[in-house]
Design a protein around this motif. Structure first.
Motif, mmCIF file in Angstrom:
data_model
loop_
_atom_site.group_PDB
_atom_site.id
_atom_site.type_symbol
_atom_site.label_atom_id
_atom_site.label_comp_id
_atom_site.label_asym_id
_atom_site.label_seq_id
_atom_site.Cartn_x
_atom_site.Cartn_y
_atom_site.Cartn_z
ATOM 1 N N SER A 63 10.725 -14.300 -2.777
ATOM 2 C CA SER A 63 10.791 -12.848 -2.553
ATOM 3 C C SER A 63 10.012 -12.102 -3.629
ATOM 4 N N PHE A 64 10.116 -12.572 -4.872
ATOM 5 C CA PHE A 64 9.358 -11.959 -5.970
ATOM 6 C C PHE A 64 7.858 -12.121 -5.742
ATOM 7 N N ALA A 65 7.440 -13.340 -5.379
ATOM 8 C CA ALA A 65 6.014 -13.615 -5.214
ATOM 9 C C ALA A 65 5.418 -12.814 -4.058
ATOM 10 N N ALA A 66 6.148 -12.738 -2.939
ATOM 11 C CA ALA A 66 5.631 -12.011 -1.779
ATOM 12 C C ALA A 66 5.519 -10.516 -2.069
ATOM 13 N N ALA A 67 6.550 -9.946 -2.697
ATOM 14 C CA ALA A 67 6.509 -8.520 -3.040
ATOM 15 C C ALA A 67 5.402 -8.239 -4.049
ATOM 16 N N ASN A 68 5.223 -9.141 -4.997
ATOM 17 C CA ASN A 68 4.166 -9.009 -5.997
ATOM 18 C C ASN A 68 2.796 -8.997 -5.332
ATOM 19 N N ALA A 69 2.622 -9.885 -4.354
ATOM 20 C CA ALA A 69 1.337 -9.975 -3.655
ATOM 21 C C ALA A 69 1.039 -8.695 -2.879
ATOM 22 N N ILE A 70 2.071 -8.098 -2.276
ATOM 23 C CA ILE A 70 1.870 -6.884 -1.484
ATOM 24 C C ILE A 70 1.390 -5.723 -2.349
ATOM 25 N N SER A 71 1.938 -5.607 -3.548
ATOM 26 C CA SER A 71 1.630 -4.431 -4.370
ATOM 27 C C SER A 71 0.323 -4.557 -5.148
ATOM 28 N N ILE A 72 -0.168 -5.771 -5.340
ATOM 29 C CA ILE A 72 -1.397 -5.967 -6.123
ATOM 30 C C ILE A 72 -2.587 -5.194 -5.553
ATOM 31 N N PRO A 73 -2.813 -5.220 -4.220
ATOM 32 C CA PRO A 73 -3.984 -4.494 -3.696
ATOM 33 C C PRO A 73 -3.945 -2.980 -3.920
ATOM 34 N N LEU A 74 -2.773 -2.435 -4.219
ATOM 35 C CA LEU A 74 -2.665 -0.996 -4.465
ATOM 36 C C LEU A 74 -3.130 -0.607 -5.866
ATOM 37 N N THR A 75 -3.425 -1.609 -6.689
ATOM 38 C CA THR A 75 -3.777 -1.340 -8.083
ATOM 39 C C THR A 75 -4.965 -0.395 -8.206
ATOM 40 N N GLY A 76 -6.031 -0.648 -7.432
ATOM 41 C CA GLY A 76 -7.223 0.180 -7.535
ATOM 42 C C GLY A 76 -6.947 1.637 -7.198
ATOM 43 N N TRP A 77 -6.234 1.871 -6.112
ATOM 44 C CA TRP A 77 -5.931 3.247 -5.695
ATOM 45 C C TRP A 77 -5.021 3.931 -6.709
ATOM 46 N N LEU A 78 -3.972 3.232 -7.154
ATOM 47 C CA LEU A 78 -3.039 3.812 -8.129
ATOM 48 C C LEU A 78 -3.736 4.098 -9.452
ATOM 49 N N THR A 79 -4.641 3.214 -9.859
ATOM 50 C CA THR A 79 -5.367 3.407 -11.117
ATOM 51 C C THR A 79 -6.169 4.700 -11.092
ATOM 52 N N GLN A 80 -6.807 4.959 -9.975
ATOM 53 C CA GLN A 80 -7.625 6.171 -9.882
ATOM 54 C C GLN A 80 -6.773 7.430 -9.744
ATOM 55 N N ARG A 81 -5.542 7.282 -9.328
ATOM 56 C CA ARG A 81 -4.649 8.440 -9.219
ATOM 57 C C ARG A 81 -3.978 8.781 -10.547
ATOM 58 N N VAL A 82 -3.552 7.757 -11.307
ATOM 59 C CA VAL A 82 -2.764 8.033 -12.521
ATOM 60 C C VAL A 82 -3.421 7.541 -13.802
ATOM 61 N N GLY A 83 -4.455 6.704 -13.711
ATOM 62 C CA GLY A 83 -5.087 6.166 -14.904
ATOM 63 C C GLY A 83 -4.595 4.767 -15.221
ATOM 64 N N ALA A 84 -5.484 3.933 -15.732
ATOM 65 C CA ALA A 84 -5.159 2.524 -15.959
ATOM 66 C C ALA A 84 -4.052 2.337 -16.986
ATOM 67 N N VAL A 85 -4.134 3.048 -18.109
ATOM 68 C CA VAL A 85 -3.153 2.852 -19.181
ATOM 69 C C VAL A 85 -1.773 3.351 -18.751
ATOM 70 N N ARG A 86 -1.712 4.537 -18.174
ATOM 71 C CA ARG A 86 -0.415 5.066 -17.718
ATOM 72 C C ARG A 86 0.203 4.168 -16.650
ATOM 73 N N LEU A 87 -0.630 3.672 -15.741
ATOM 74 C CA LEU A 87 -0.113 2.788 -14.686
ATOM 75 C C LEU A 87 0.405 1.484 -15.276
ATOM 76 N N PHE A 88 -0.310 0.941 -16.233
ATOM 77 C CA PHE A 88 0.096 -0.319 -16.860
ATOM 78 C C PHE A 88 1.438 -0.157 -17.575
ATOM 79 N N VAL A 89 1.579 0.904 -18.354
ATOM 80 C CA VAL A 89 2.830 1.137 -19.086
ATOM 81 C C VAL A 89 3.977 1.438 -18.123
ATOM 82 N N THR A 90 3.704 2.223 -17.094
ATOM 83 C CA THR A 90 4.743 2.530 -16.101
ATOM 84 C C THR A 90 5.222 1.263 -15.404
#
Length: 520
Positions: A63-90
Protein backbone atom coordinates in the motif's frame (compact mmCIF):
# COMPACT_ATOMS: atom_id res chain seq x y z
CA UNK A 1 11.72 21.60 -12.65
CA UNK A 2 10.84 23.76 -15.57
CA UNK A 3 12.56 27.11 -15.26
CA UNK A 4 11.78 30.42 -16.85
CA UNK A 5 14.34 31.99 -19.22
CA UNK A 6 15.13 34.70 -16.63
CA UNK A 7 15.90 32.20 -13.89
CA UNK A 8 19.58 31.64 -13.15
CA UNK A 9 20.32 28.61 -10.96
CA UNK A 10 22.26 29.52 -7.78
CA UNK A 11 25.94 28.60 -7.62
CA UNK A 12 26.99 25.27 -6.07
CA UNK A 13 27.30 25.05 -2.30
CA UNK A 14 30.72 25.03 -0.70
CA UNK A 15 32.37 23.86 2.51
CA UNK A 16 30.20 23.22 5.54
CA UNK A 17 27.04 24.29 3.71
CA UNK A 18 27.64 21.57 1.11
CA UNK A 19 28.20 18.95 3.80
CA UNK A 20 25.07 19.93 5.75
CA UNK A 21 23.05 20.27 2.54
CA UNK A 22 24.06 16.77 1.48
CA UNK A 23 23.30 15.43 4.97
CA UNK A 24 19.84 16.99 5.09
CA UNK A 25 18.79 15.60 1.70
CA UNK A 26 20.33 12.21 2.49
CA UNK A 27 18.47 11.97 5.82
CA UNK A 28 15.16 12.64 4.11
CA UNK A 29 15.82 10.08 1.37
CA UNK A 30 17.06 7.55 3.92
CA UNK A 31 13.90 7.98 6.02
CA UNK A 32 11.69 7.70 2.94
CA UNK A 33 13.33 4.64 1.39
CA UNK A 34 13.81 3.00 4.80
CA UNK A 35 10.06 2.89 5.25
CA UNK A 36 9.71 0.81 2.10
CA UNK A 37 11.50 -2.10 3.82
CA UNK A 38 11.61 -1.56 7.58
CA UNK A 39 8.26 -3.33 7.99
CA UNK A 40 9.45 -6.44 6.10
CA UNK A 41 10.62 -8.41 9.11
CA UNK A 42 7.85 -7.04 11.34
CA UNK A 43 5.00 -8.35 9.15
CA UNK A 44 4.48 -11.56 11.19
CA UNK A 45 4.41 -9.54 14.43
CA UNK A 46 2.14 -6.81 13.04
CA UNK A 47 -0.20 -9.46 11.58
CA UNK A 48 -0.39 -11.29 14.89
CA UNK A 49 -1.01 -8.15 16.94
CA UNK A 50 -3.73 -6.93 14.57
CA UNK A 51 -5.33 -10.36 14.16
CA UNK A 52 -4.82 -10.76 10.39
CA UNK A 53 -3.00 -13.23 8.15
CA UNK A 54 0.59 -12.66 7.04
CA UNK A 55 -0.65 -12.25 3.45
CA UNK A 56 -2.90 -9.40 4.58
CA UNK A 57 -0.04 -7.98 6.63
CA UNK A 58 2.03 -7.73 3.45
CA UNK A 59 -0.40 -5.01 2.29
CA UNK A 60 1.42 -2.72 4.77
CA UNK A 61 4.33 -2.82 2.30
CA UNK A 62 2.47 -2.75 -1.01
CA UNK A 63 0.00 0.00 0.00
CA UNK A 64 2.89 2.35 0.78
CA UNK A 65 4.68 1.56 -2.48
CA UNK A 66 1.57 1.95 -4.65
CA UNK A 67 0.57 5.26 -3.04
CA UNK A 68 4.16 6.48 -3.34
CA UNK A 69 4.20 5.63 -7.04
CA UNK A 70 0.95 7.52 -7.67
CA UNK A 71 2.17 10.77 -6.12
CA UNK A 72 5.64 10.83 -7.71
CA UNK A 73 4.43 12.07 -11.14
CA UNK A 74 2.84 15.10 -9.44
CA UNK A 75 6.26 16.32 -8.34
CA UNK A 76 6.87 18.48 -11.42
CA UNK A 77 3.51 20.25 -11.23
CA UNK A 78 3.68 20.76 -7.45
CA UNK A 79 7.25 22.06 -7.71
CA UNK A 80 6.22 24.76 -10.13
CA UNK A 81 3.27 25.74 -7.94
CA UNK A 82 5.02 25.95 -4.54
CA UNK A 83 8.77 25.73 -5.21
CA UNK A 84 11.19 22.84 -4.86
CA UNK A 85 12.50 23.65 -1.37
CA UNK A 86 9.09 24.37 0.17
CA UNK A 87 7.65 21.22 -1.40
CA UNK A 88 10.55 19.10 -0.15
CA UNK A 89 10.26 20.38 3.43
CA UNK A 90 6.46 20.08 3.39
CA UNK A 91 6.73 16.48 2.22
CA UNK A 92 9.10 15.71 5.08
CA UNK A 93 6.81 17.24 7.72
CA UNK A 94 3.70 15.47 6.39
CA UNK A 95 5.69 12.22 6.29
CA UNK A 96 6.50 12.68 9.98
CA UNK A 97 2.80 13.20 10.75
CA UNK A 98 1.80 10.10 8.74
CA UNK A 99 4.48 8.04 10.52
CA UNK A 100 3.04 9.06 13.88
CA UNK A 101 -0.42 7.98 12.68
CA UNK A 102 0.97 4.59 11.56
CA UNK A 103 2.38 3.94 15.02
CA UNK A 104 -0.95 4.75 16.68
CA UNK A 105 -3.04 2.56 14.33
CA UNK A 106 -5.11 0.01 16.34
CA UNK A 107 -6.41 -1.99 13.34
CA UNK A 108 -5.15 -3.03 9.91
CA UNK A 109 -7.54 -0.78 7.92
CA UNK A 110 -6.39 2.28 9.90
CA UNK A 111 -2.75 1.27 9.51
CA UNK A 112 -3.22 0.82 5.76
CA UNK A 113 -4.92 4.24 5.51
CA UNK A 114 -1.98 5.84 7.34
CA UNK A 115 0.50 3.99 5.11
CA UNK A 116 -1.31 5.22 2.00
CA UNK A 117 -1.09 8.79 3.31
CA UNK A 118 2.57 8.23 4.14
CA UNK A 119 3.25 6.98 0.61
CA UNK A 120 1.36 9.87 -1.01
CA UNK A 121 3.24 12.62 0.83
CA UNK A 122 6.57 10.83 0.32
CA UNK A 123 6.26 10.90 -3.47
CA UNK A 124 8.08 14.19 -4.21
CA UNK A 125 10.98 13.45 -1.86
CA UNK A 126 13.07 11.15 -4.07
CA UNK A 127 12.98 13.10 -7.37
CA UNK A 128 13.41 16.43 -5.55
CA UNK A 129 16.33 15.03 -3.56
CA UNK A 130 18.12 14.20 -6.82
CA UNK A 131 17.41 17.65 -8.22
CA UNK A 132 18.49 19.53 -5.07
CA UNK A 133 21.64 17.46 -4.72
CA UNK A 134 22.70 17.89 -8.34
CA UNK A 135 22.12 21.64 -8.02
CA UNK A 136 24.26 21.83 -4.88
CA UNK A 137 27.34 20.29 -6.57
CA UNK A 138 29.42 21.55 -9.50
CA UNK A 139 28.62 19.89 -12.82
CA UNK A 140 32.01 18.15 -12.74
CA UNK A 141 31.05 16.51 -9.43
CA UNK A 142 27.59 15.34 -10.52
CA UNK A 143 28.72 11.71 -10.65
CA UNK A 144 29.87 11.93 -7.04
CA UNK A 145 26.58 13.58 -6.04
CA UNK A 146 24.59 10.80 -7.71
CA UNK A 147 26.80 8.23 -5.98
CA UNK A 148 26.01 9.74 -2.57
CA UNK A 149 22.31 9.74 -3.43
CA UNK A 150 22.50 6.16 -4.70
CA UNK A 151 24.35 5.01 -1.59
CA UNK A 152 21.58 6.40 0.61
CA UNK A 153 18.85 4.91 -1.59
CA UNK A 154 20.52 1.49 -1.53
CA UNK A 155 21.60 1.27 2.11
CA UNK A 156 18.18 2.32 3.44
CA UNK A 157 16.16 -0.68 2.20
CA UNK A 158 18.98 -2.95 3.34
CA UNK A 159 19.24 -1.41 6.81
CA UNK A 160 15.45 -1.49 7.12
CA UNK A 161 15.05 -5.21 7.92
CA UNK A 162 17.90 -5.19 10.46
CA UNK A 163 16.64 -2.04 12.18
CA UNK A 164 13.03 -3.20 11.97
CA UNK A 165 13.92 -6.59 13.44
CA UNK A 166 15.80 -5.06 16.36
CA UNK A 167 13.02 -2.58 17.13
CA UNK A 168 10.31 -5.25 16.85
CA UNK A 169 12.12 -7.62 19.23
CA UNK A 170 13.46 -5.02 21.68
CA UNK A 171 10.44 -2.70 21.78
CA UNK A 172 7.16 -2.87 19.84
CA UNK A 173 6.42 -2.61 16.13
CA UNK A 174 4.92 0.94 16.28
CA UNK A 175 8.42 2.21 16.97
CA UNK A 176 9.50 1.29 13.45
CA UNK A 177 7.35 4.27 12.45
CA UNK A 178 8.00 6.53 15.44
CA UNK A 179 11.75 6.66 14.67
CA UNK A 180 10.90 8.75 11.60
CA UNK A 181 9.79 11.64 13.80
CA UNK A 182 13.20 12.86 15.07
CA UNK A 183 14.94 12.02 11.78
CA UNK A 184 12.33 13.93 9.78
CA UNK A 185 12.41 16.97 12.04
CA UNK A 186 16.21 17.20 11.79
CA UNK A 187 16.11 16.74 7.99
CA UNK A 188 13.43 19.42 7.59
CA UNK A 189 15.28 21.90 9.80
CA UNK A 190 18.62 21.41 8.03
CA UNK A 191 17.05 21.58 4.57
CA UNK A 192 15.26 24.84 5.30
CA UNK A 193 18.36 26.44 6.82
CA UNK A 194 20.64 25.47 3.92
CA UNK A 195 18.35 25.62 0.88
CA UNK A 196 15.91 28.42 1.75
CA UNK A 197 17.84 30.90 -0.42
CA UNK A 198 17.90 28.44 -3.33
CA UNK A 199 14.13 28.32 -3.90
CA UNK A 200 12.98 27.79 -7.46
CA UNK A 201 10.57 30.18 -9.20
CA UNK A 202 6.88 29.33 -9.17
CA UNK A 203 4.17 29.71 -11.74
CA UNK A 204 0.61 28.50 -12.11
CA UNK A 205 0.09 25.62 -14.48
CA UNK A 206 -3.15 23.74 -15.14
CA UNK A 207 -3.42 20.38 -13.44
CA UNK A 208 -4.17 17.39 -15.62
CA UNK A 209 -7.15 16.26 -13.54
CA UNK A 210 -8.33 13.63 -16.01
CA UNK A 211 -4.85 12.13 -16.31
CA UNK A 212 -4.44 12.08 -12.54
CA UNK A 213 -7.83 10.40 -12.04
CA UNK A 214 -6.99 7.75 -14.64
CA UNK A 215 -3.57 7.21 -13.04
CA UNK A 216 -5.06 6.68 -9.58
CA UNK A 217 -7.73 4.38 -11.01
CA UNK A 218 -5.51 1.98 -12.91
CA UNK A 219 -2.72 1.86 -10.32
CA UNK A 220 -5.17 1.27 -7.44
CA UNK A 221 -7.20 -1.34 -9.34
CA UNK A 222 -4.09 -3.18 -10.47
CA UNK A 223 -2.49 -3.19 -7.00
CA UNK A 224 -5.68 -4.35 -5.26
CA UNK A 225 -6.01 -7.09 -7.88
CA UNK A 226 -2.49 -8.30 -7.13
CA UNK A 227 -2.97 -8.15 -3.35
CA UNK A 228 -6.38 -9.86 -3.29
CA UNK A 229 -5.80 -12.27 -6.17
CA UNK A 230 -4.52 -15.18 -4.10
CA UNK A 231 -7.27 -14.91 -1.49
CA UNK A 232 -10.01 -14.76 -4.14
CA UNK A 233 -8.58 -17.48 -6.43
CA UNK A 234 -7.56 -15.01 -9.08
CA UNK A 235 -9.66 -14.94 -12.25
CA UNK A 236 -12.13 -17.47 -10.90
CA UNK A 237 -13.42 -14.48 -8.90
CA UNK A 238 -15.72 -11.86 -10.45
CA UNK A 239 -14.06 -9.24 -8.22
CA UNK A 240 -10.60 -9.93 -9.67
CA UNK A 241 -11.96 -9.98 -13.23
CA UNK A 242 -13.67 -6.62 -12.63
CA UNK A 243 -10.51 -5.10 -11.17
CA UNK A 244 -8.49 -6.40 -14.11
CA UNK A 245 -10.89 -4.87 -16.63
CA UNK A 246 -10.93 -1.54 -14.77
CA UNK A 247 -7.12 -1.48 -14.64
CA UNK A 248 -6.73 -2.36 -18.33
CA UNK A 249 -9.33 0.12 -19.60
CA UNK A 250 -8.12 2.96 -17.34
CA UNK A 251 -4.51 2.32 -18.36
CA UNK A 252 -5.39 2.39 -22.08
CA UNK A 253 -7.29 5.67 -21.70
CA UNK A 254 -4.46 7.03 -19.52
CA UNK A 255 -1.84 6.39 -22.21
CA UNK A 256 -3.98 7.93 -24.98
CA UNK A 257 -4.89 10.97 -22.86
CA UNK A 258 -1.36 11.68 -21.65
CA UNK A 259 0.15 11.46 -25.14
CA UNK A 260 -2.33 14.04 -26.43
CA UNK A 261 -2.29 16.49 -23.49
CA UNK A 262 -0.27 19.72 -23.46
CA UNK A 263 0.33 19.48 -19.70
CA UNK A 264 0.32 15.75 -18.89
CA UNK A 265 0.63 14.57 -15.31
CA UNK A 266 3.10 12.00 -16.67
CA UNK A 267 5.19 12.89 -19.71
CA UNK A 268 5.00 9.53 -21.50
CA UNK A 269 6.75 11.04 -24.53
CA UNK A 270 10.00 10.53 -22.62
CA UNK A 271 9.72 6.83 -23.44
CA UNK A 272 10.32 7.81 -27.07
CA UNK A 273 13.95 8.47 -26.12
CA UNK A 274 15.89 5.21 -26.35
CA UNK A 275 18.17 6.05 -23.41
CA UNK A 276 15.27 6.80 -21.10
CA UNK A 277 13.28 3.80 -22.27
CA UNK A 278 16.07 1.26 -21.90
CA UNK A 279 17.42 2.64 -18.62
CA UNK A 280 14.02 3.05 -16.96
CA UNK A 281 12.70 -0.39 -17.91
CA UNK A 282 15.97 -2.07 -16.89
CA UNK A 283 16.23 -0.31 -13.52
CA UNK A 284 12.53 -0.84 -12.78
CA UNK A 285 12.40 -4.57 -13.55
CA UNK A 286 15.67 -5.08 -11.71
CA UNK A 287 14.39 -3.16 -8.68
CA UNK A 288 11.11 -5.10 -8.70
CA UNK A 289 12.98 -8.42 -8.57
CA UNK A 290 15.45 -7.08 -6.00
CA UNK A 291 12.76 -5.70 -3.69
CA UNK A 292 10.42 -8.68 -4.03
CA UNK A 293 13.19 -10.99 -2.86
CA UNK A 294 14.09 -8.58 -0.07
CA UNK A 295 10.54 -9.05 1.27
CA UNK A 296 10.42 -12.84 0.87
CA UNK A 297 13.72 -13.86 2.45
CA UNK A 298 13.00 -12.58 6.02
CA UNK A 299 9.53 -14.17 5.93
CA UNK A 300 10.96 -17.57 4.98
CA UNK A 301 13.66 -17.34 7.65
CA UNK A 302 11.09 -16.52 10.34
CA UNK A 303 8.29 -18.86 9.31
CA UNK A 304 10.27 -21.99 8.47
CA UNK A 305 13.75 -21.70 9.99
CA UNK A 306 12.65 -20.22 13.32
CA UNK A 307 14.66 -16.99 13.08
CA UNK A 308 13.71 -14.10 15.33
CA UNK A 309 12.87 -10.77 13.70
CA UNK A 310 16.28 -9.32 14.53
CA UNK A 311 18.12 -12.44 13.31
CA UNK A 312 16.37 -12.38 9.94
CA UNK A 313 17.04 -8.65 9.67
CA UNK A 314 20.73 -9.06 10.46
CA UNK A 315 20.96 -11.84 7.87
CA UNK A 316 20.00 -9.34 5.15
CA UNK A 317 21.99 -6.39 6.52
CA UNK A 318 25.49 -7.30 5.18
CA UNK A 319 24.44 -6.22 1.68
CA UNK A 320 25.17 -2.68 2.84
CA UNK A 321 28.86 -3.34 3.52
CA UNK A 322 30.12 -3.51 -0.07
CA UNK A 323 27.44 -1.06 -1.21
CA UNK A 324 28.75 1.66 1.12
CA UNK A 325 32.40 0.96 0.26
CA UNK A 326 32.05 0.70 -3.51
CA UNK A 327 29.36 3.23 -4.41
CA UNK A 328 31.52 6.38 -3.91
CA UNK A 329 34.24 4.71 -6.00
CA UNK A 330 31.73 3.93 -8.74
CA UNK A 331 30.62 7.57 -8.70
CA UNK A 332 34.22 8.80 -8.91
CA UNK A 333 35.34 6.60 -11.80
CA UNK A 334 32.07 6.31 -13.72
CA UNK A 335 32.77 9.34 -16.00
CA UNK A 336 35.75 7.50 -17.49
CA UNK A 337 33.90 4.18 -17.84
CA UNK A 338 31.15 2.82 -20.06
CA UNK A 339 28.14 2.84 -17.73
CA UNK A 340 26.54 0.09 -19.83
CA UNK A 341 29.36 -2.31 -18.96
CA UNK A 342 29.07 -1.45 -15.27
CA UNK A 343 25.30 -2.04 -15.28
CA UNK A 344 25.74 -5.31 -17.20
CA UNK A 345 28.28 -6.55 -14.67
CA UNK A 346 25.78 -5.65 -11.94
CA UNK A 347 23.02 -7.75 -13.52
CA UNK A 348 25.33 -10.74 -14.02
CA UNK A 349 26.42 -10.57 -10.38
CA UNK A 350 22.79 -10.27 -9.23
CA UNK A 351 22.01 -13.43 -11.21
CA UNK A 352 24.91 -15.23 -9.51
CA UNK A 353 23.69 -14.18 -6.06
CA UNK A 354 20.15 -15.42 -6.68
CA UNK A 355 21.50 -18.67 -8.12
CA UNK A 356 23.42 -19.24 -4.88
CA UNK A 357 20.21 -18.67 -2.90
CA UNK A 358 18.32 -21.13 -5.09
CA UNK A 359 20.45 -23.89 -3.51
CA UNK A 360 19.21 -23.32 0.06
CA UNK A 361 17.79 -26.17 2.12
CA UNK A 362 16.14 -26.46 5.55
CA UNK A 363 19.50 -27.24 7.19
CA UNK A 364 21.15 -24.09 5.84
CA UNK A 365 23.32 -22.35 8.45
CA UNK A 366 23.30 -18.60 9.02
CA UNK A 367 26.64 -18.01 7.31
CA UNK A 368 25.35 -19.66 4.13
CA UNK A 369 22.36 -17.31 4.31
CA UNK A 370 24.58 -14.28 4.89
CA UNK A 371 27.22 -14.98 2.20
CA UNK A 372 25.02 -14.27 -0.88
CA UNK A 373 23.65 -11.22 0.93
CA UNK A 374 27.18 -9.95 1.54
CA UNK A 375 28.13 -10.53 -2.09
CA UNK A 376 24.92 -8.82 -3.25
CA UNK A 377 26.37 -5.53 -2.04
CA UNK A 378 28.77 -5.57 -5.00
CA UNK A 379 26.14 -5.53 -7.80
CA UNK A 380 23.96 -3.24 -5.70
CA UNK A 381 26.74 -0.62 -5.74
CA UNK A 382 26.89 -0.87 -9.54
CA UNK A 383 23.13 -0.82 -10.08
CA UNK A 384 21.46 2.52 -9.32
CA UNK A 385 24.04 5.12 -10.29
CA UNK A 386 25.05 3.85 -13.77
CA UNK A 387 21.45 3.23 -14.82
CA UNK A 388 20.32 6.60 -13.45
CA UNK A 389 23.13 8.27 -15.38
CA UNK A 390 22.21 6.40 -18.56
CA UNK A 391 18.49 7.12 -18.48
CA UNK A 392 19.03 10.85 -17.79
CA UNK A 393 21.88 11.29 -20.29
CA UNK A 394 21.20 13.49 -23.29
CA UNK A 395 18.14 15.21 -21.78
CA UNK A 396 17.83 19.02 -21.78
CA UNK A 397 17.90 20.49 -18.23
CA UNK A 398 14.21 21.40 -18.18
CA UNK A 399 13.23 17.75 -18.76
CA UNK A 400 15.51 16.12 -16.18
CA UNK A 401 13.12 16.58 -13.19
CA UNK A 402 10.19 15.15 -15.19
CA UNK A 403 12.37 12.27 -16.34
CA UNK A 404 13.63 11.58 -12.82
CA UNK A 405 10.05 11.67 -11.52
CA UNK A 406 8.70 9.34 -14.21
CA UNK A 407 11.60 6.93 -13.76
CA UNK A 408 11.04 6.93 -9.99
CA UNK A 409 7.31 6.30 -10.52
CA UNK A 410 7.93 3.26 -12.72
CA UNK A 411 10.66 1.93 -10.41
CA UNK A 412 8.64 2.31 -7.20
CA UNK A 413 5.52 0.86 -8.82
CA UNK A 414 7.55 -2.11 -10.04
CA UNK A 415 8.76 -2.55 -6.46
CA UNK A 416 5.13 -2.88 -5.32
CA UNK A 417 4.35 -5.25 -8.19
CA UNK A 418 7.50 -7.25 -7.44
CA UNK A 419 6.42 -7.72 -3.83
CA UNK A 420 2.92 -8.89 -4.76
CA UNK A 421 4.08 -11.14 -7.60
CA UNK A 422 6.91 -12.71 -5.56
CA UNK A 423 4.59 -13.40 -2.62
CA UNK A 424 1.92 -14.93 -4.87
CA UNK A 425 4.43 -16.94 -6.90
CA UNK A 426 6.02 -18.34 -3.73
CA UNK A 427 2.61 -19.40 -2.45
CA UNK A 428 1.71 -21.04 -5.78
CA UNK A 429 5.03 -22.87 -6.09
CA UNK A 430 4.72 -24.04 -2.48
CA UNK A 431 1.28 -25.50 -3.24
CA UNK A 432 2.63 -27.27 -6.33
CA UNK A 433 5.59 -28.77 -4.46
CA UNK A 434 3.36 -29.76 -1.53
CA UNK A 435 1.06 -31.65 -3.91
CA UNK A 436 4.05 -33.37 -5.53
CA UNK A 437 5.52 -34.38 -2.16
CA UNK A 438 2.24 -35.70 -0.79
CA UNK A 439 1.71 -37.81 -3.92
CA UNK A 440 4.53 -40.00 -2.64
CA UNK A 441 3.40 -39.88 0.99
CA UNK A 442 1.05 -42.88 0.82
CA UNK A 443 0.56 -45.57 3.49
CA UNK A 444 2.59 -47.88 1.24
CA UNK A 445 5.63 -45.60 0.97
CA UNK A 446 8.61 -47.24 2.71
CA UNK A 447 10.24 -43.88 3.52
CA UNK A 448 7.01 -42.62 5.08
CA UNK A 449 6.58 -45.73 7.20
CA UNK A 450 10.19 -45.50 8.34
CA UNK A 451 9.85 -41.79 9.18
CA UNK A 452 6.61 -42.46 11.02
CA UNK A 453 8.16 -45.23 13.12
CA UNK A 454 11.35 -43.25 13.85
CA UNK A 455 9.50 -40.11 14.97
CA UNK A 456 6.99 -42.09 17.03
CA UNK A 457 9.62 -44.15 18.84
CA UNK A 458 12.20 -41.39 19.37
CA UNK A 459 9.80 -38.69 20.55
CA UNK A 460 7.14 -40.88 22.12
CA UNK A 461 4.35 -39.31 20.05
CA UNK A 462 1.00 -40.89 19.30
CA UNK A 463 -0.24 -41.46 15.73
CA UNK A 464 -2.02 -38.12 15.42
CA UNK A 465 0.96 -36.15 16.72
CA UNK A 466 3.38 -37.99 14.47
CA UNK A 467 1.19 -37.40 11.43
CA UNK A 468 1.02 -33.69 12.26
CA UNK A 469 4.81 -33.45 12.54
CA UNK A 470 5.32 -35.17 9.19
CA UNK A 471 2.79 -32.81 7.58
CA UNK A 472 4.64 -29.80 9.00
CA UNK A 473 7.92 -31.16 7.64
CA UNK A 474 6.38 -31.64 4.20
CA UNK A 475 4.98 -28.08 4.28
CA UNK A 476 8.38 -26.66 5.26
CA UNK A 477 10.06 -28.66 2.51
CA UNK A 478 7.52 -27.44 -0.05
CA UNK A 479 8.01 -23.82 1.04
CA UNK A 480 11.78 -24.23 0.70
CA UNK A 481 11.47 -25.66 -2.82
CA UNK A 482 9.01 -22.88 -3.68
CA UNK A 483 11.30 -20.05 -2.59
CA UNK A 484 14.22 -21.73 -4.37
CA UNK A 485 12.15 -21.54 -7.56
CA UNK A 486 11.65 -17.80 -7.00
CA UNK A 487 15.38 -17.28 -6.50
CA UNK A 488 16.21 -19.24 -9.66
CA UNK A 489 13.63 -17.35 -11.75
CA UNK A 490 15.01 -14.06 -10.37
CA UNK A 491 18.48 -15.03 -11.62
CA UNK A 492 17.10 -15.75 -15.08
CA UNK A 493 15.22 -12.42 -15.20
CA UNK A 494 18.40 -10.44 -14.51
CA UNK A 495 20.15 -12.16 -17.41
CA UNK A 496 17.20 -11.77 -19.78
CA UNK A 497 16.89 -7.99 -19.30
CA UNK A 498 20.56 -7.21 -19.98
CA UNK A 499 19.84 -6.35 -23.67
CA UNK A 500 17.74 -3.40 -22.44
CA UNK A 501 20.96 -1.79 -21.24
CA UNK A 502 22.57 -2.08 -24.64
CA UNK A 503 19.84 -0.32 -26.59
CA UNK A 504 21.12 2.83 -24.85
CA UNK A 505 23.33 5.11 -26.91
CA UNK A 506 25.94 6.83 -24.73
CA UNK A 507 25.83 10.61 -24.91
CA UNK A 508 28.72 12.61 -26.31
CA UNK A 509 31.59 13.30 -23.98
CA UNK A 510 31.67 9.86 -22.42
CA UNK A 511 29.98 6.54 -22.41
CA UNK A 512 26.99 7.50 -20.45
CA UNK A 513 29.02 9.69 -18.16
CA UNK A 514 27.56 11.21 -15.07
CA UNK A 515 28.59 14.64 -16.27
CA UNK A 516 26.23 14.19 -19.18
CA UNK A 517 23.39 13.57 -16.80
CA UNK A 518 24.23 16.58 -14.73
CA UNK A 519 25.14 19.03 -17.45
CA UNK A 520 22.73 18.40 -20.30
Amino acid sequence: MATSPQYTPPPPLKGGALVLGTLSVSLAVFMNVLDSSIANVAIPTISGDLGVSIDEGTWVITSFAAANAISIPLTGWLTQRVGAVRLFVTSIMLFVLASWMCGLAPTLPILLAARVLQGLVAGPMVPLSQSLLLGAYPKSKSSFALALWGMTAVVAPVAGPALGGWITDAYKWPWIFYINIPVGLIAAGLTMSIYRTRETPTRKLPIDGVGLALLVTWVAAFQIMLDKGKDLDWFASPVIITLGIIAAVAFAYFVIWELNNDHPVVDLRLFGRRNFFGGTIAISIGYGVFFGNLVLLPQWLQQYLGYRSIDSGLSTAPIGIFAVILMPLIGRFLPSMDARKVATASFVCFAGVFWLRSRYNLEVDQWTVILPTLLQGIPTAMFFVPLTVLLLSGLPPERIPAAAGLSSFVRVFCGAIGTSVATTAWNNRTIVHHAQLTEHATPYSPWLQQSFNNISSLLGLNQEQTTGMIERNITAQAAMLGINDIFWISAVIFIVIIPLIWIIKPSKGGAGSAEAAGAH
